[in-house]
Design a protein around this motif. Structure first.
Motif, short mmCIF file in Angstrom:
data_model
loop_
_atom_site.label_atom_id
_atom_site.label_comp_id
_atom_site.label_asym_id
_atom_site.label_seq_id
_atom_site.Cartn_x
_atom_site.Cartn_y
_atom_site.Cartn_z
N ALA B 30 -12.67 -11.87 -25.32
CA ALA B 30 -13.48 -11.77 -24.11
C ALA B 30 -12.63 -11.50 -22.88
N VAL B 31 -11.32 -11.70 -23.05
CA VAL B 31 -10.43 -11.53 -21.90
C VAL B 31 -9.81 -10.14 -21.99
N ALA B 32 -9.73 -9.49 -20.89
CA ALA B 32 -9.16 -8.14 -20.88
C ALA B 32 -7.71 -8.19 -21.33
N PRO B 33 -7.25 -7.14 -22.05
CA PRO B 33 -5.84 -7.12 -22.46
C PRO B 33 -4.94 -7.02 -21.23
N PRO B 34 -3.68 -7.37 -21.40
CA PRO B 34 -2.80 -7.34 -20.24
C PRO B 34 -2.67 -5.93 -19.70
N VAL B 35 -2.57 -5.82 -18.41
CA VAL B 35 -2.27 -4.53 -17.77
C VAL B 35 -0.96 -4.70 -17.03
N GLY B 36 -0.46 -3.61 -16.53
CA GLY B 36 0.83 -3.69 -15.84
C GLY B 36 0.76 -4.53 -14.59
N TYR B 37 1.91 -5.05 -14.23
CA TYR B 37 2.03 -5.80 -12.98
C TYR B 37 1.61 -4.87 -11.84
N PRO B 38 0.63 -5.28 -11.03
CA PRO B 38 0.10 -4.34 -10.03
C PRO B 38 1.09 -4.02 -8.91
N VAL B 39 1.28 -2.76 -8.68
CA VAL B 39 2.18 -2.32 -7.61
C VAL B 39 1.53 -1.16 -6.86
N TRP B 40 1.99 -0.94 -5.66
CA TRP B 40 1.62 0.22 -4.87
C TRP B 40 2.78 1.19 -4.99
N ASN B 41 2.58 2.21 -5.78
CA ASN B 41 3.65 3.14 -6.08
C ASN B 41 3.71 4.23 -5.00
N VAL B 42 4.84 4.38 -4.36
CA VAL B 42 4.91 5.34 -3.25
C VAL B 42 4.61 6.77 -3.69
N ARG B 43 4.83 7.06 -4.96
CA ARG B 43 4.51 8.41 -5.45
C ARG B 43 3.00 8.65 -5.38
N ASP B 44 2.23 7.59 -5.62
CA ASP B 44 0.77 7.75 -5.55
C ASP B 44 0.31 8.01 -4.13
N PHE B 45 1.18 7.73 -3.19
CA PHE B 45 0.82 7.95 -1.79
C PHE B 45 1.45 9.23 -1.24
N GLY B 46 1.96 10.03 -2.18
CA GLY B 46 2.44 11.34 -1.78
C GLY B 46 3.93 11.47 -1.57
N ALA B 47 4.68 10.42 -1.84
CA ALA B 47 6.12 10.55 -1.68
C ALA B 47 6.66 11.55 -2.70
N ALA B 48 7.54 12.42 -2.26
CA ALA B 48 8.06 13.45 -3.15
C ALA B 48 9.34 12.99 -3.85
N GLY B 49 10.19 12.30 -3.13
CA GLY B 49 11.42 11.81 -3.76
C GLY B 49 12.33 12.92 -4.21
N ARG B 51 14.62 14.54 -2.16
CA ARG B 51 15.74 14.60 -1.24
C ARG B 51 15.58 15.69 -0.19
N ARG B 52 14.39 16.27 -0.08
CA ARG B 52 14.17 17.27 0.98
C ARG B 52 12.99 16.87 1.85
N THR B 53 11.88 16.52 1.17
CA THR B 53 10.67 16.19 1.91
C THR B 53 10.84 14.88 2.66
N LEU B 54 10.32 14.84 3.86
CA LEU B 54 10.36 13.59 4.61
C LEU B 54 9.24 12.68 4.10
N ASP B 55 9.61 11.57 3.51
CA ASP B 55 8.64 10.71 2.84
C ASP B 55 8.24 9.50 3.67
N THR B 56 8.60 9.49 4.93
CA THR B 56 8.30 8.33 5.76
C THR B 56 6.82 7.95 5.70
N ALA B 57 5.95 8.94 5.93
CA ALA B 57 4.52 8.64 6.03
C ALA B 57 3.97 8.12 4.71
N ALA B 58 4.42 8.70 3.60
CA ALA B 58 3.92 8.25 2.30
C ALA B 58 4.33 6.81 2.04
N ILE B 59 5.58 6.51 2.30
CA ILE B 59 6.05 5.14 2.06
C ILE B 59 5.31 4.18 2.99
N GLN B 60 5.13 4.63 4.23
CA GLN B 60 4.46 3.76 5.21
C GLN B 60 3.01 3.51 4.81
#
Lengths: 525, 451
Positions: B30-49, B51-60
């Motif tokens: 009846a209990v849901a199986p474990p899922v990953g430890y919840p995080v806010w991944n900066v890539r999901d917010f558009g960070a490119a990573g 070394r060229r794109t300015l990722d300030t806004a995505a991280i922020q």
């Protein structure tokens, strides 16, 4: 997709590892680590369960995280190791071992057993018969080992060679302690490393717990090493430099440790040339008494005696080799209950230079072994069979024995004898062939019934003995022989002694200067 | 005080509280199986990573999302993220994975306020920065290269217009944790917590250049008016002071730096390794430094009381150092800006100008110290204001002498003006070659050996 997601990990189960303790997970773990590394780094996750594995290689920027309940167990088949270590890394940067899980070296499966079931090391001609190290790291930078339990190692447990910026924190090492189940299982042996911080560890080992070396290293120094807040159970040394001392050891600081069972608590072994300059240890409490060992050892002759709290020596392997040097050593705030006491031995050609013991309180209980008390041997000199007398803590005398030392300070040293007290233990402090000796604030006396003085100086050039108090039943407080000279006795309370000093052969009465001492009862002030 | 059951009921939804007993529920279908430890991944917010794109806004925006949820982990996966000023908010953990590097933008316009910093926290609580990643300040992009050496920009005033001044600047944050990360190539001071309480800095590596090469003015950890600070297991390599406590500005006049413990660190620096001051506009109380190994520093243990304020209760124990010019990590030769190996102990009390208030230094103990160094011990109060109660015990110094001529016959006073009217602040290079103690009341030297 601006929403919360799961922390991404490379789960070894997804790469085919089975938690059955039977199927080899070597390739699954390898693939998980390579995948993480190919992604630029990340966490390789080992979930709860038992995994059998051969060699695991750590790569740049990868964290191997062992969940609580996870056990990586080393294969019992040597063919599964290549190179011959369970966990290794070479020329890697930023590698991490973390988590509350276990790495088990299957050590018990490799050692041959004798008729009594005890481990022994087969002769050299047996070839390779065990994995060589549990964790071996060569030329790595920025290494963190945190939280994990490393147990049942077949050999040394963590051996970092030429690594820099290394942290080991909060780990547990659980090897056997005695010949039955853990010989040669050193704990942490930084070898030619620098910028090492070790803290909050529990180390139980069948050989040295922490030993700094320059042995397999290609560098010539091991330096900038801080150790604090560790609990140590060891059959050999608790905290040690050497043996394996080809290079220089500089800036080594140790504090806040407790040690049990070790044959020596703090050991400096200069055997292969090299130098120690700048070593401080403080706040260390030890119980090294046979009668209080962790494991009941009974009459087993293989079991080492409880040991020497402090054991410092210079020696050499062969005639003609250079001697190493030991300089600037401070050992302070030590309490110990032990079989032995203190052994500091330079050699005639190379004194130990500049060593202070301050606030050292030892209850010496004596052991069952006969010690070479009258003429203590030199470590590494050959015995009658031609073997080096390497395991000298067992043979070091039952007192504070200092020989071939220049600049020795014994301050606030308290030596108490255990019960029953044996006359053969003799003097409490002996300094032989020493220069510039200061003994200040000593409390204690020679063993009851001994004809030796409490403090015995032989061939000592320059000694200041000050602020000491002869304990009850002191016979002779100070004994001088063989040309000891420039000895000053000042401000001592000798009321409970029978006599102040005995001058032996070859000692000029003019060599002793006494003033402001409280004289023995019955002597005029 | 709630009892345990009440506590559990508050913490868990009622449905999972067992009817009897206090065992946690077993997992079942009846209990849901474990899922990953919840995080806010900066890539999901558009960070490119990349070394060229300015990722300030995505991280922020990832930080904002975590903060809006009440708190959580902002996850920075492996990659190279270029950013300007990033502000971390309350209850947010910035977690840098191994292989993740946040690179400070080389465009000053990407840093949004004075003084400029790459990571910024203000008026927050419960902020954590951790992981095995790197924050790289790109410092060498900002320092002018003169004769092959990075130097401070000429004519740099109070408002530094040519470089970010701090890698991390954290103001009024309660419960701050910095763990495990590498802070590298800072363009100024590296980690500067100001008026923070309950600060834990554990197991980080700071790797800046050492002066002559690439790290001028790159202090390591600079708690400024902070309290309840624990620093342990760090490796700090800097071109200026390694760990230095300050009260840099007077503020409301009640700022202080107190209850600070530092242990088990390795420090390599051009200037002072463990220091109090300069910048002493408040009180320093209950401070311990222990179990550290030090290399190269101009001063191993330093007290620089310059601006009023009181230092009372300072214990230093179990330190081993090598401050000898021939053994420095970086060969500096006769370069003027380079260190000439230093003084193991360098304590002084002075003042900026004749009308300034005198500081107070009292109850200082240094024990169990070994050093190989160019210099030895310099302890200097002033005629008007003695240093009080200093004990040195079990101190062994092998003094080798340096290449500079010390002002030996009549040692000067730090902070007195030289002919050009400048304070002679860098006095440790000119301090004499002996154990020199002046204007001290209550001085105990016990088992001190100088050879």
């Amino acid at each position: 997709m601006k929403r919360v997601t799961g922390y991404p990990v490379w789960n070894i189960r997804d790469f085919g590892a089975l938690p059955d303790d039977r199927t080899l997970a070597t390739l699954a773990i390898r693939d998980a680590i390579r995948s993480a590394a190919a992604a630029g780094g990340g966490v390789v996750y080992v979930p709860a369960g038992q995994y059998l594995t051969g060699t695991v290689q750590l790569l740049d920027d990868v964290t191997l995280h062992l969940e609580a309940g996870a056990v990586l167990r080393g294969s019992e088949d040597l063919a599964d190791y290549s190179p011959n270590f369970l966990v290794y890394a070479e020329d890697a940067r930023n590698i991490t071992l973390s988590g509350a899980g276990v790495i088990d070296g299957s050590g018990t499966s490799f050692f041959p057993r004798d008729a009594q079931g005890r481990w022994y090391k087969p002769p050299d001609e047996a070839g390779i018969w065990r994995p060589d190290r549990l964790v071996r790291l060569v030329r790595c930078e920025n290494v963190l080992i945190e939280g994990v339990t490393l147990r049942n190692s077949p050999s040394w447990t963590v051996h970092p060679i030429d690594c820099h910026d290394l942290q080991i924190r909060g780990i547990t090492i659980l090897n056997g302690i005695y010949a039955e189940d853990g010989i040669n299982t050193d704990g942490i042996d930084p070898d030619g490393c620098s910028r090492v911080r070790i803290s909050d560890c529990f180390l139980q080992t069948g050989d040295d717990a922490i030993a700094l070396k320059v042995q397999e290293s290609e560098s010539d120094t091991c330096r900038d090493i801080t150790i604090t807040n560790c609990v140590i159970h060891s059959s050999q040394h608790g905290l040690k430099i050497g043996a394996g001392t080809r290079g220089a050891f500089r800036n080594v600081v140790i504090s806040n440790c407790v040690i049990r069972d070790a044959s020596s608590g703090i050991g400096l072994w200069m055997r292969d040339g090299g130098s120690i300059d700048g070593f401080t240890a403080t706040n260390v409490s030890m119980t090294l008494s046979t009668r209080e060992t962790v494991t009941e050892v009974g009459e087993n002759p293989e079991v080492l005696e409880g040991g020497q709290p402090i054991y410092v020596w210079i020696g050499r392997e062969r005639e003609g080799d250079p001697y190493g040097t030991i300089r600037n050593v401070l050992i302070t705030k030590v309490t110990a209950v032990a079989d032995g006491a203190v052994f500091i031995s330079g050699v005639e050609e190379q004194h130990v230079e500049g060593i202070t013991l301050d606030d050292v309180h030892i209850v010496m209980k004596g052991g069952k072994e006969k010690k070479y008390s009258r003429e203590p041997g030199y470590p590494r000199l050959l015995n009658e069979r031609g073997d080096p007398v390497l395991w000298a803590p067992r043979h070091s005398p039952y007192d504070v024995f200092c020989r071939h030392v220049s600049g020795l300070k014994l301050r606030n040293l308290k030596l108490e004898w255990g019960d029953p007290e044996k006359a053969e233990w003799g003097s409490a402090i002996r300094c032989w062939h020493a220069r510039e000796v200061e003994i200040e604030g000593f409390a204690g006396r020679h063993a009851l019934g001994s004809d030796r003085a409490s403090i015995h100086l032989r061939d000592v050039d320059g000694a200041l003995i000050r602020g000491c108090r002869a304990a009850g039943h002191t016979d002779t407080f100070l004994g001088l022989e063989r040309g000891s000279r420039d000895i000053v006795l000042i401000d001592n309370d000798l009321r409970q002694a029978t006599r102040v000093a005995a001058l032996g052969e070859g000692t000029d009465p003019e060599s002793l200067f006494e003033t402001s001492n409280r004289p023995p009862n019955g002597e005029p002030a | 005080m709630r009892n345990r059951r009440e506590f559990l009921q508050a913490a868990w939804p009622a449905a999972v509280i067992p009817a009897a007993g206090l065992q946690p529920p077993a997992w079942d279908a009846a209990v849901a199986p474990p899922v990953g430890y919840p995080v806010w991944n900066v890539r999901d917010f558009g960070a490119a990573g990349d070394r060229r794109t300015l990722d300030t806004a995505a991280i922020q925006s990832a930080i904002a999302a975590a903060s809006d949820a009440g708190g959580g982990v902002v996850y920075v996966p492996p990659g190279d993220y270029v950013a300007g000023t990033i502000r971390v908010l309350s209850h947010v953990t910035l977690h840098l994975e191994g292989g993740a590097t946040i690179w400070g933008s080389t465009d000053l316009a990407d840093y949004d306020r004075h003084p400029r910093s790459l990571i910024y926290v203000e008026d927050a609580e419960n902020v954590t920065i951790r992981g095995r990643g790197i924050i790289d300040g790109n410092g060498t992009e900002f320092f002018p290269l003169v004769d092959g050496r990075y130097t401070r920009p000429p004519g740099e005033g109070d408002r530094w217009e040519t470089r970010p001044e701090r890698l991390l600047r954290i103001i009024r944050c309660n419960n701050l944790r910095i763990e495990g990360v590498t802070l590298r190539n800072s363009p100024g001071w590296t980690l500067h917590p100001i008026d923070c309480n309950d600060v834990l800095i554990q197991g980080i590596s700071i790797v800046n250049g050492i002066y002559a090469d690439d790290g001028p003015n790159t202090d390591g950890i600079t708690p400024d008016g902070c309290s309840r600070v624990r620093i342990s297991d760090c490796y700090v390599q800097t071109g200026d002071d390694s760990i230095v406590l300050k009260v840099q500005e007077p503020g409301d006049g009640n700022r202080s730096c107190r209850d600070v413990v530092v242990t088990n660190c390795v420090l390599i620096t051009d200037q002072s390794a463990l220091k109090i001051g300069a910048g002493t506009h408040g009180d320093f109380r209950n401070i311990t430094f222990s179990n550290c190994a030090i290399r190269d520093a101009g001063a191993g243990i330093g007290i620089w009381m310059r601006d009023g304020g009181t230092l009372d209760g300072f214990l230093v124990d179990n330190i081993s150092m090598t401050l000898s010019t021939p053994e420095t990590v970086t060969r500096v030769g006769s370069h003027e800006g380079g260190t000439v190996g230093g003084q193991p102990i360098y304590f002084w009390l002075g003042r900026e100008d004749d009308s300034g208030p005198w500081s107070t230094v009292r109850n200082v103990t240094v024990s169990n110290l070994t050093a190989v160094a160019d210099g030895s011990v310099f302890i200097s109060g002033a005629r008007e204001k003695h240093i009080e109660n200093v004990t040195l015990e079990n101190v062994r110094i092998l003094m080798k002498g340096g290449s500079e001529k010390p002002d030996h016959a009549d040692p000067g006073y730090p902070m007195l003006r030289n002919a050009e009217g400048q304070g002679t602040v860098w006095g440790h290079r000119l301090s004499p070659y002996d154990i020199f103690c002046r204007y001290v009341t209550g001085l105990t030297l016990r088992n001190v050996r100088h050879s």
